[in-house]
Design an enzyme around this catalytic site. Structure first.
Site, PDB file in Angstrom:
ATOM      1  N   ALA A  79       0.878  -1.170   0.000  1.00 14.67           N
ATOM      2  CA  ALA A  79       0.000   0.000   0.000  1.00 14.67           C
ATOM      3  C   ALA A  79       0.911   1.213   0.000  1.00 14.67           C
ATOM      4  O   ALA A  79       1.697   1.412   0.919  1.00 14.67           O
ATOM      5  CB  ALA A  79      -0.902   0.002   1.232  1.00 14.67           C
ATOM      6  N   SER A  80       0.834   2.016  -1.051  1.00 11.49           N
ATOM      7  CA  SER A  80       1.815   3.076  -1.275  1.00 11.49           C
ATOM      8  C   SER A  80       1.770   4.150  -0.202  1.00 11.49           C
ATOM      9  O   SER A  80       0.759   4.362   0.476  1.00 11.49           O
ATOM     10  CB  SER A  80       1.586   3.715  -2.642  1.00 11.49           C
ATOM     11  N   MET A  81       2.896   4.851  -0.062  1.00 13.53           N
ATOM     12  CA  MET A  81       3.000   5.976   0.854  1.00 13.53           C
ATOM     13  C   MET A  81       1.973   7.046   0.471  1.00 13.53           C
ATOM     14  O   MET A  81       1.922   7.481  -0.680  1.00 13.53           O
ATOM     15  CB  MET A  81       4.418   6.546   0.781  1.00 13.53           C
TER      16      MET A  81
END
Length: 367
Positions: A79-81
């Site tokens: 889950a991306s920043m």
């Protein structure tokens, strides 16, 4: 998360699609003491830690080893920043009515944000991993989103839904697929992480040219995303041949990775080369090395300590890789140590990529 830079039109999307609704119950955190370098945590057993990870402005690893149970511990989905998601959406520059292709569904969060901003009917999201795609479908449905979902190779795009106004990728590429350009309207925008085997570090914003003409883009941010599976560089292996050249280094090896801007420039000028760090177990302490390989029989190593001694550098194969690294680093310095954002990329209608500094006419050639 602050979304003001994206404009008021995004506030509703981020409110309707919080990252917590898309992070799976089981995630992985780096842990040097764990056998594979990651520790498994679950929301049920480690709720406080799970929420701390989800609420932090950092990536959360959601899959290791493409889902295999006995892999070496390589992060393959996350889950991306949140701040990077906001940066990418800013550079995507969507407008009401735009049709968007989202490459790499992953957890489903980014496709939910796009659907929340543009409407389900304007978003197609593609995921190569069937299990990730199935899990994302459940989360999207539970959160009230229904973009078109496709299980397939994102490198091929999704021609049935083209032409697109925007293409958004959450996986890094070394070569922008020609299919993406062909499926985007002239004047449309492609935003994707882009890198070299040496430095997976750039966020490319590419503007698609008229049919039969070149497309141009600049690197607009320093980012690092996981590679598209079909474009992953191979890990450098141990030398398969003895060195055929030995000598001193003309450069402190620390300068080969001085910062992301130097590494990015070096990667552009030294194609197809990856590095790793290793100790020479046959020698006493003090033999920490950077090791380079191109996958085609050339390798080199440079010792960090006593790098000016006559045996500090070893090389073998058709290419002198450490010499190429040194030449590329010197070129970057002579250009005024340009930041990553001064580089750009031209892609021809046949798919040929050419990097440049400041302007397309100033091509970056191999060292």
């Amino acid at each position: 998360m602050e979304t003001g830079a994206l404009g008021e039109e995004w506030r509703g999307a981020f409110g309707r699609a919080p990252r917590s609704a898309f992070v799976p119950e089981t995630v992985w955190v780096p842990d040097d003491g764990a056998p594979i370098g990651y520790r498994r945590i679950t929301r049920a057993a480690d709720e406080a830690e799970w929420w701390a990870l989800v609420n932090a402005d950092d990536a959360v690893v959601t899959q290791l080893d493409d889902g295999a149970d006995d892999g070496p511990g390589v992060a393959t989905s996350s889950a991306s920043m949140p701040s990077l998601v906001a940066t990418m959406l800013h550079h995507l520059s969507v407008a009401d009515g735009d049709v968007v292709l989202d490459i790499g569904t992953g957890t489903g969060w980014t496709s939910a944000l796009l659907a929340g901003r543009l409407g389900d009917e304007h978003v197609t999201t593609v995921e190569v991993d069937p299990q990730l795609a199935a899990d994302a479908a459940k989360r999207l449905k539970a959160a009230g989103f229904a973009p078109r979902r496709v299980v397939g190779d994102g490198l091929a795009g999704w021609p049935a839904g083209s032409p697109y106004d925007r293409i958004h990728s959450t996986a890094a590429v070394r070569h922008v697929p020609l299919a993406w350009i062909e499926q985007t309207r002239p004047g449309g925008v492609i935003v994707t992480p882009w890198g070299t085997p040496y430095a997976n570090a750039g966020l490319l914003r590419l503007v698609v040219g008229e049919r039969g003409q070149d497309s141009y883009g600049r690197f607009v941010a320093d980012v690092s995303f996981m590679w598209m599976r079909a474009q992953r560089p191979t890990q450098p292996s141990a030398p398969g041949t003895p060195p055929d050249h030995m000598g001193r280094s003309e450069m402190d090896p620390d300068l080969a990775l001085e910062n992301v801007h130097a590494a990015f420039a070096i990667g552009l000028r030294v194609p197809n080369v990856r590095y790793t760090h290793t100790w020479d177990v046959a020698d006493p302490p003090g033999t920490f090395q950077i090791r380079l390989a191109d996958g085609n029989g050339s390798w080199a190593s440079a010792r960090y300590q006593n790098w000016q001694s006559d045996d500090a550098v070893q090389q073998a194969g058709p290419r002198r890789l450490w010499d190429e690294i040194t030449t590329a680093r010197t070129w970057w310095q002579h250009q005024g140590t340009p930041r990553l954002s001064r580089f750009g990329l031209t892609i021809t209608p046949t798919g040929k990529q050419t990097a440049w500094l400041d302007a397309p006419a100033n091509e970056v050639s191999p060292a």
